[in-house]
Structures are given as C-alpha cells and as structure tokens.
Scaffold this motif. Structure first.
Motif, short mmCIF file in Angstrom:
data_model
loop_
_atom_site.label_atom_id
_atom_site.label_comp_id
_atom_site.label_asym_id
_atom_site.label_seq_id
_atom_site.Cartn_x
_atom_site.Cartn_y
_atom_site.Cartn_z
N ASN A 75 0.82 -1.21 0.00
CA ASN A 75 0.00 0.00 0.00
C ASN A 75 0.85 1.26 0.00
N ASN A 76 2.11 1.14 0.46
CA ASN A 76 2.99 2.31 0.44
C ASN A 76 4.39 1.89 0.04
N SER A 77 5.18 2.87 -0.39
CA SER A 77 6.49 2.58 -0.95
C SER A 77 7.52 2.15 0.09
N SER A 78 7.22 2.29 1.37
CA SER A 78 8.21 1.94 2.40
C SER A 78 7.95 0.59 3.06
N THR A 79 6.97 -0.15 2.59
CA THR A 79 6.61 -1.42 3.24
C THR A 79 7.81 -2.35 3.39
N TYR A 80 8.54 -2.61 2.31
CA TYR A 80 9.64 -3.57 2.39
C TYR A 80 10.90 -2.97 3.02
N SER A 81 11.15 -1.67 2.83
CA SER A 81 12.30 -1.07 3.52
C SER A 81 12.03 -1.01 5.02
N ASP A 82 10.78 -0.77 5.41
CA ASP A 82 10.44 -0.82 6.84
C ASP A 82 10.62 -2.23 7.39
N TRP A 83 10.25 -3.24 6.59
CA TRP A 83 10.39 -4.63 7.03
C TRP A 83 11.86 -4.98 7.24
N VAL A 84 12.75 -4.54 6.37
CA VAL A 84 14.18 -4.82 6.47
C VAL A 84 14.80 -4.12 7.68
N SER A 85 14.28 -2.95 8.02
CA SER A 85 14.85 -2.13 9.09
C SER A 85 14.96 -2.91 10.40
N GLY A 86 16.15 -2.88 10.99
CA GLY A 86 16.38 -3.54 12.27
C GLY A 86 16.74 -5.01 12.16
N LYS A 87 16.73 -5.56 10.98
CA LYS A 87 17.09 -6.96 10.80
C LYS A 87 18.55 -7.06 10.34
N THR A 88 19.22 -8.11 10.77
CA THR A 88 20.59 -8.37 10.32
C THR A 88 20.57 -9.68 9.55
N PHE A 89 20.80 -9.60 8.27
CA PHE A 89 20.80 -10.77 7.40
C PHE A 89 22.22 -11.30 7.30
N MET A 90 22.38 -12.61 7.43
CA MET A 90 23.68 -13.25 7.42
C MET A 90 23.73 -14.31 6.32
N VAL A 91 24.95 -14.58 5.84
CA VAL A 91 25.13 -15.67 4.89
C VAL A 91 24.58 -16.94 5.56
N GLY A 92 23.79 -17.70 4.83
CA GLY A 92 23.18 -18.92 5.37
C GLY A 92 21.72 -18.72 5.74
N ASP A 93 21.29 -17.47 5.92
CA ASP A 93 19.89 -17.21 6.23
C ASP A 93 19.04 -17.50 4.99
N ILE A 94 17.74 -17.62 5.22
CA ILE A 94 16.81 -17.94 4.14
C ILE A 94 15.70 -16.90 4.11
N LEU A 95 15.40 -16.43 2.90
CA LEU A 95 14.25 -15.55 2.71
C LEU A 95 13.11 -16.40 2.16
N THR A 96 11.95 -16.33 2.77
CA THR A 96 10.77 -17.01 2.25
C THR A 96 9.85 -15.96 1.66
N PHE A 97 9.60 -16.08 0.37
CA PHE A 97 8.69 -15.18 -0.32
C PHE A 97 7.35 -15.89 -0.42
N ASN A 98 6.36 -15.43 0.33
CA ASN A 98 5.02 -16.02 0.28
C ASN A 98 4.20 -15.26 -0.75
N PHE A 99 3.87 -15.96 -1.84
CA PHE A 99 3.04 -15.36 -2.88
C PHE A 99 2.26 -16.45 -3.60
N VAL A 100 1.21 -16.02 -4.28
CA VAL A 100 0.38 -16.94 -5.04
C VAL A 100 0.99 -17.11 -6.42
N THR A 101 1.21 -18.36 -6.83
CA THR A 101 1.73 -18.67 -8.15
C THR A 101 0.84 -18.03 -9.21
#
Length: 172
Positions: free
Chosen positions: A38-64
């Motif tokens: 709904n707004n342009s900051s949704t995903y940048s807000d989601w990333v904020s405060g997280k520390t991503f490391m090699v070996g971590d996994i991103l799960t993208f939940n979406f409808v095929t």
C-alpha cells in the motif's frame, strides 16, 4: 562439581554453540507476504532492524501466477527492469531463497507494474559468524515449500533435544 552439574554445564555450552550456528528464516513482509504494498516503504520498513547473514533464508510467500521473484542488479532494481538478473526467475510460490553471499541483494516482482508499485526488496547480507565470506556469486534459489515460521528456533530445538538425548544416554 557433581555429575548433574557437569551435564548441565556441557548442555549449556552446547546450546550456546548450536544457537550461533543456526540460520534464520525470514518471511519477507511477515504476514503481509510478497505482494504489491500500500505504500512505498513497506519492504524497507520490514528490512529495518534486521541483520541478514550468509546462510539465512528468505521465504517469499506469494500466489503462483500472481507474483514472482527475481534477483537483479542495483541498476535493474532502481529501474524495475528484469534485465541483468542474477538468479533465475522464481514463478512458483511460496519460494525460499538462500542467502549464500555477502553484500547488497535486490529482488523485484516482474509481473505487470508490481515493481513500479514498490513490490521490490533491497537488503544487505553480512558474513555469518560461523562461515567466511563467499564470493559475490548471488544466492541459490529454491522453490521448495517454506519451513515452519521461526524455523531457526525449530531447528535449534530439534538439534538441542537430540544432543541432550545422546548425552543423557552416554552419561546415565
């Protein structure tokens, strides 16, 4: 120190060591998932405060057939272009992406004008404390079903219970 004290100390040390070696699974967008925000900051807000490391996994939940995921260069990310892709287009959701290299990573949805409407994700991946930095070859993509939420904790609990069982069998 008596026998039970030694067992407790061993298990405590094992728990600390195992916890540091467990990858974290992040569900992109949490309950919102991978969709046109709904707004342009949704995903940048989601990333904020997280520390991503090699070996971590991103799960993208979406409808095929409604969304997809493509890792692209910074220039393609900024221009919402599906050229200069780093990985293969993932069209089946939900999808897991293993973060296998350090540095900036950029993901977009190539369906319609989804990217122009802010369905795109930018994040920085750091070297994990248990591995050395990988060459910047991009992550390995998978289209396997996502692990349970909080899978890092789930895996840690399973490993800890297994180790505990083994130690108790040996010492008892």
């Amino acid at each position: 120190m008596d026998r039970s004290g030694r067992i407790f100390a061993i298990l405590l040390v094992l728990g600390v060591v195992l916890q540091s070696a467990v990858a974290t699974t992040y569900v992109v967008g949490d309950s919102f998932g991978w969709a046109v925000p709904n707004n342009s900051s949704t995903y940048s807000d989601w990333v904020s405060g997280k520390t991503f490391m090699v070996g971590d996994i991103l799960t993208f939940n979406f409808v095929t057939d409604e969304h997809d995921v493509l890792e692209v260069t910074k220039e393609s990310y900024e221009g919402c272009k599906s050229t200069n892709n780093i990985s293969s287009l993932i069209t089946t959701g939900p999808a897991n992406v293993n973060l296998s290299s350090t540095g900036e990573h950029y993901y977009i949805c190539t369906v319609g004008r989804h990217c122009q409407n802010s369905q795109k994700l930018s994040l920085n991946v750091s070297a994990s404390s248990t591995s050395s930095p990988s060459p910047s070859s991009g992550p390995t993509s998978q289209t396997t079903p996502p692990p349970p939420s909080s899978s890092g904790s789930f895996v840690f609990a399973n490993v800890f219970v297994s180790v505990l069982s083994i130690v108790l069998c040996i010492l008892v």
